[in-house]
Scaffold this motif. Structure first.
Motif, mmCIF file in Angstrom:
data_model
loop_
_atom_site.group_PDB
_atom_site.id
_atom_site.type_symbol
_atom_site.label_atom_id
_atom_site.label_comp_id
_atom_site.label_asym_id
_atom_site.label_seq_id
_atom_site.Cartn_x
_atom_site.Cartn_y
_atom_site.Cartn_z
ATOM 1 N N GLY A 47 28.145 37.646 36.583
ATOM 2 C CA GLY A 47 27.180 36.710 36.010
ATOM 3 C C GLY A 47 27.493 36.410 34.560
ATOM 4 O O GLY A 47 27.430 35.257 34.108
ATOM 5 N N LYS A 48 27.857 37.451 33.807
ATOM 6 C CA LYS A 48 28.157 37.244 32.388
ATOM 7 C C LYS A 48 29.374 36.336 32.224
ATOM 8 O O LYS A 48 29.419 35.500 31.322
ATOM 9 C CB LYS A 48 28.394 38.593 31.698
ATOM 10 N N ILE A 49 30.339 36.510 33.111
ATOM 11 C CA ILE A 49 31.519 35.649 33.051
ATOM 12 C C ILE A 49 31.112 34.204 33.350
ATOM 13 O O ILE A 49 31.536 33.273 32.665
ATOM 14 C CB ILE A 49 32.585 36.115 34.071
ATOM 15 N N THR A 50 30.261 34.038 34.349
ATOM 16 C CA THR A 50 29.787 32.699 34.701
ATOM 17 C C THR A 50 29.079 32.053 33.511
ATOM 18 O O THR A 50 29.303 30.880 33.203
ATOM 19 C CB THR A 50 28.807 32.793 35.893
ATOM 20 N N LEU A 51 28.237 32.829 32.840
ATOM 21 C CA LEU A 51 27.501 32.273 31.704
ATOM 22 C C LEU A 51 28.443 31.944 30.553
ATOM 23 O O LEU A 51 28.315 30.903 29.901
ATOM 24 C CB LEU A 51 26.421 33.247 31.253
ATOM 25 N N ALA A 52 29.401 32.827 30.304
ATOM 26 C CA ALA A 52 30.349 32.581 29.212
ATOM 27 C C ALA A 52 31.115 31.296 29.495
ATOM 28 O O ALA A 52 31.312 30.458 28.601
ATOM 29 C CB ALA A 52 31.311 33.756 29.079
#
Ligand SMILES: Cc1cc2nc3c(=O)[nH]c(=O)nc-3n(C[C@H](O)[C@H](O)[C@H](O)COP(=O)(O)OP(=O)(O)OC[C@H]3O[C@@H](n4cnc5c(N)ncnc54)[C@H](O)[C@@H]3O)c2cc1C
Ligand code: SF4
Ligand code: SF4
Lengths: 447, 460
Positions: free
Chosen positions: A48-53
């Motif tokens: 998820g964090k990668i997606t948001l970044a």
């Protein structure tokens, strides 16, 4: 005069595009991310964090509070990357995303307060030991049954957290800069890190004793400062860069063969996160070794095994700091030293590799989650039946001690270097073991 | 987009903290392991069947699509909200309700992670065999909805062989129970079996009753390297023909072995053109006998090397060969199309040869490994999508592979389901009459087509 480092730039979020594309969204990180285990939401897991970044970079999402909140939900423990089929460097990416957010949103209050303190060693010294009036402002002493403890009273720091007392005198102040050893042996520079310098000087003491016992020439560069990881973790790339430049200057002056980090987090900051700061810093990075690995390589195990065994021996459980796990040799070193110590028995503990839950600024923002992770650790420790909880990073010690306190356990968490210091107390110069090839006093080019 | 009124109604059902319309949540629930993205309008985390029932009633009244979601590890896009609406996440339904040691059953909610259930029952000396490679993170609900399988299925069967009963919220909000706690039960249609593998299109599963077995006492692992895929296939037939059913029979073909050899320093001689990882389980004495017999049976079949693990660590080292496949693949090409065809196990060498021919002709690497015991081949078509024409080539390869699979009496998906990505290929495998029958069932249970619309059957 500006050094290379000051001119060099940390990577931007856009530089991580290829690594973002490597995330295949398989979901394996859901099984390993300690924050996700607590929060249960996709915004908290690596994927998820990668997606948001990536969305931030592509303009699919604005730098809003929710994104900032999700990106703050990372311990930078690297657990996800170790298990990820594509070794996506989530921690570095999260750091870059935090810088990106800070650039859009301005630095948070926390980040600004941290930077103000970290940038000025003298202010830190003064706050910690000097002017009581000032100390009263930022750190106030509160009585607890076990003695005086400090609570860190920066805004956002939970009032429940028990914090260790500051030492009476900092490690660097109370030791000479040079400690000559065997002239055939190389010069080793100690990178103490803030916490050992101000809070756990006994660990620094242990390191110094172990190194001198092995005949190393030791220098503790006066002008060293914070490694910069806390600033980096708070998204403050500028301060991190300045601190790195300062350390480069302080260490270049002595041109040591090895720079040993006493703190696992400082070590990862200097080797893993800053190596892209430019060629000068990269050279420095290459000389940074974790103290435990160096001691093992230099033959300290044999020295420890030769020490007498006391009649009763307490048991110690080992917590392996996340920041030492990236390399198997490094990950094994604290255990090897603990195993070699005759004054302590190594007691196995469940989940000894699980993150303690500190995660630098993470625990400042998310104390409740941090506390739950700590509670799991404390329970594993209780079940191990050990008398002490030993680790290799002062950040972990602080978190582990808090977790033991919160669980009502009377035991202490301490640095393995402290145990080494105790064991080597009476040993002055020992017979030197044969020096291993990596440790020979080779002529190094200048830094 | 959901209007405020509807959002408030949803909040009334699940509570404010358990529905979100923020961009970050919508983004983080937009993907699964297919790497496709479709954002829901809102994400909901209901607590129980009753809330799910109310959500589905609201969805019918307001014509809002609802997409059930477990861990989002699906390989066919089953959980993707392709028409927006609600992503209905089962994370909060995560309790193991009971483990009944007398009747050898477990009852659990759908959000329980597969491995968590397995560990809980194994602690009591019991065994839940289905072992998809995603078991560390996939949910039981997702496993049931996809009828997940894994390496152990050759001996123990797939998820559907362990589901005795379900509690399900039907698309219009009725809560029903199917099956029960008994090993037998023939009252009425077998709705349990219908729902297993229904990919979240016929109902939201809220409770699962599972059959358990006694945990085998021990296991033993063998790694056998063959000089050809035929040798490996003959070995599979010979072992099973000798009435030994190993717990797993995994194979890797020459392309896979080469790929692992290049990417790792694992010792795999160049002469090895296929390998089997065979694991037998049972009581301690019987596994020794089984392993010994397997060794004798495979010996004349072109064996290059045979390694037998004596300890758990050695067994782990043998499995390392299999585990290093996925990470090694990326070194071939950055993008993969991953199919999971299944053919009768005797046709495996034939199928592999057809794939090799397609790979050579289209000039794209195709790497095959999988479950030899049940003819299930993971076909990995490795391309670089950035290079023009590669994606089209991959699509052509897939179509040819599917056609050949069906010709050999196989199926185009053994484990991963149809969902979104395989929907265009359904007519290749199913007769129109069968598709019409399935659609009639869907229409009867979900007349407004609000539950997981756009999946399995292509609309128009
Ligand atoms: C690395 C990797 C390895 C894999 N290995 C295997 C393997 O060996 N064998 C195998 O079979 N699969 C495998 N898969 C595919 C996938 O893990 C399985 O299909 C798994 O069962 C999906 O579970 P999930 O919880 O992630 O479900 P999701 O992906 O969230 O959903 C899958 C489908 O189930 C539906 N669904 C989920 N929960 C419910 C519910 N409570 N009620 C109704 N419908 C529901 C969804 O709508 C969707 O259609 C693998 C995937 C990955 C990424
Ligand atoms: S494990 Fe790695 S590749 Fe898989 S979803 Fe997590 S970060 Fe992405
Ligand atoms: S670094 Fe640690 S906390 Fe951050 S996403 Fe990875 S596993 Fe989670």
């Amino acid at each position: 005069m500006k050094t290379d480092v000051e001119k060099a730039q940390l990577k931007t979020l856009a530089d991580y595009r290829p690594q973002m594309a490597q995330c295949v969204k398989c979901g394996l990180c859901r099984a390993h991310c300690p924050v996700f285990a607590e929060r249960g939401r996709e915004t908290a897991v690596a994927r998820g964090k990668i997606t948001l970044a990536q969305a931030l970079l592509d303009g699919d999402i604005g730098p809003d509070d929710k994104v900032a909140e999700s990106l703050s939900q990372c311990l930078l423990c690297g657990t996800c990357s170790r298990h990820c089929p594509n070794q996506v460097p989530v921690d570095s990416m999260v750091l870059a995303a935090r810088r990106e957010l800070a650039a859009h949103r301005g630095r948070s209050l926390l980040s600004r307060s941290l930077a103000a303190v970290l940038r000025r060693p003298r202010l830190m010294q003064m706050l910690a030991f000097g002017v009581p009036r000032f100390a009263g402002l930022l750190f106030h002493r509160v009585p607890r049954q076990s003695g005086l403890r400090l609570r860190f009273s920066l805004p956002m720091v939970s009032r429940q957290r028990s914090l260790p007392a500051f030492a009476r005198n900092s490690f660097r102040r109370s030791h000479a800069e040079y400690h000559p050893g065997n002239p055939d042996r190389p010069l080793v520079a100690l990178f103490t890190g803030c916490m050992i310098n101000f809070i756990y000087p006994q660990a620094g003491e242990g390191a110094l004793r172990a190194l001198t016992a092995l005949g190393f020439n030791v220098v503790i560069p006066r002008d060293q400062g914070c490694c910069g990881l806390p600033a980096l973790s708070a998204g403050d790339g500028a301060t991190a860069g300045e601190l790195a430049a300062n350390n480069l200057r302080a260490f270049s002056l002595h041109n040591p063969a090895h720079i040993v980090a006493l703190c696992a987090s400082c070590h990862s900051g200097m080797t893993r996160y800053f190596c892209d700061l430019g060629p000068a810093y990269e050279k420095l990075s290459l000389r940074v070794t974790d103290i435990h690995t160096l001691l093992v390589d230099a033959g300290l195990e044999a020295v420890l095994q030769g020490l007498p065994r006391p009649a009763t021996v307490p048991g110690a459980a080992l917590h392996l700091p996340c920041h030492l796990r990236h390399d198997p040799q490094q990950a094994a070193a604290p255990g090897r030293l603990l195993d070699a110590l005759t004054s302590t028995d190594w007691v196995p503990m469940d989940r000894s590799e699980a993150c303690c839950g500190l995660g630098g600024t993470f625990s400042l923002y998310h104390y409740a989650t941090s506390q739950r992770l700590g509670a799991i650790k404390a329970e594993a420790f209780r079940q191990s039946g050990a008398d002490r909880l030993v680790t290799a990073c002062p950040g972990c010690i602080m978190q582990l001690q808090d977790s033991l306190d919160q669980a009502g356990l009377p035991q202490r968490a301490c640095h393995i270097l402290e145990l080494l210091g105790e064991a080597l107390e009476d040993v002055q110069k020992l017979a030197l073991p044969a020096s291993s090839p990596t440790i020979r006093a080779e002529q190094k080019s200048n830094l | 987009m959901l209007d405020r009124r509807i959002l408030r109604l949803i909040q009334d059902i699940v509570g404010e903290a358990y529905v979100s319309t923020t961009d970050s949540d919508r983004l983080c629930y937009s993907y699964d392991a297919t790497q496709r993205r479709h954002r829901p309008d809102a994400v909901v985390w209901p607590a129980d069947a009753e809330q799910i029932s109310r959500l589905l009633k609201l969805a019918n009244a307001e014509q809002i699509p609802v997409y059930p979601r477990g861990a989002g590890s699906g390989f066919s896009g089953g959980s993707l909200p392709i028409q927006g609406g609600l992503a209905l996440v089962t994370t909060r339904l995560n309790r193991i309700l009971r483990i009944d040691q007398e009747n050898l059953i477990a009852e659990a909610e759908p959000g329980v992670v597969t491995e968590d259930l397995q560990q809980a029952v194994e602690a009591l000396g019991l065994f839940y065999p289905p072992d998809p490679a995603s078991l560390k993170f996939s949910t039981l609900g997702g496993n049931v909805a996809e009828c997940a399988g894994g390496p152990r299925c050759v001996k123990y069967g797939v998820t559907k062989d362990y589901v005795l009963g379900l509690e399900v919220v039907l698309p219009q909000g009725d809560i029903i129970r199917t099956g029960g706690e008994t090993m037998k039960g023939v009252v009425g249609y077998d709705l349990t079996k219908l729902l297993v593998g229904s990919e979240g299109t016929l109902g939201v599963i809220t409770r699962i009753i599972l059959k358990l077995l006694p945990l085998p006492e021990a296991k033993k692992t063998l790694l056998v390297l063959f000089d050809s895929i035929d040798g490996a296939a003959k070995a599979v037939a010979a072992v099973i023909g000798a009435k030994i059913i190993p717990a797993t029979l995994e194979f890797m073909d020459a392309t896979t072995i080469d790929c692992v050899r290049r990417a790792t320093d694992l010792e795999l001689p160049a002469a090895a053109r296929a390998l089997l990882i065979i694991e037998v389980d049972g009581d301690a004495s019987s596994i020794e006998i089984q392993a010994g017999r397997i060794e004798q049976i495979v010996a004349p079949l072109g064996v290059v090397d045979i390694r037998i693990a004596a300890t758990a660590e050695e067994s782990e080292a043998l499995w390392q060969v299999r585990r290093s496949v996925s990470p090694s693949l990326r070194k071939v090409n950055p993008d993969k199309f991953n199919e999971d065809i299944c053919v009768p196990r005797s046709r495996l060498p034939e199928m592999i040869r057809i794939i090799e021919e397609i790979s050579a002709r289209l000039q794209i690497p195709i790497i095959n490994f999988g479950h030899a015991g049940d003819g299930n081949i993971h076909v990995n078509i490795m391309v670089d999508k950035a290079e023009p024409g590669q994606k089209q080539k991959a699509e052509q390869a897939i179509e040819e592979i599917f056609a050949a699979t069906l010709k050999l009496g196989g199926t185009i998906s053994g484990e991963h389901g149809i969902g979104l990505t395989k929907a265009p290929y359904i007519p290749l495998e199913l007769e129109t009459g069968a598709v019409a029958c399935m659609k009639a069932i869907k229409q009867a249970l979900d007349p407004n087509n609000i539950l997981n619309p756009g999946k399995i059957f292509l609309e128009n």
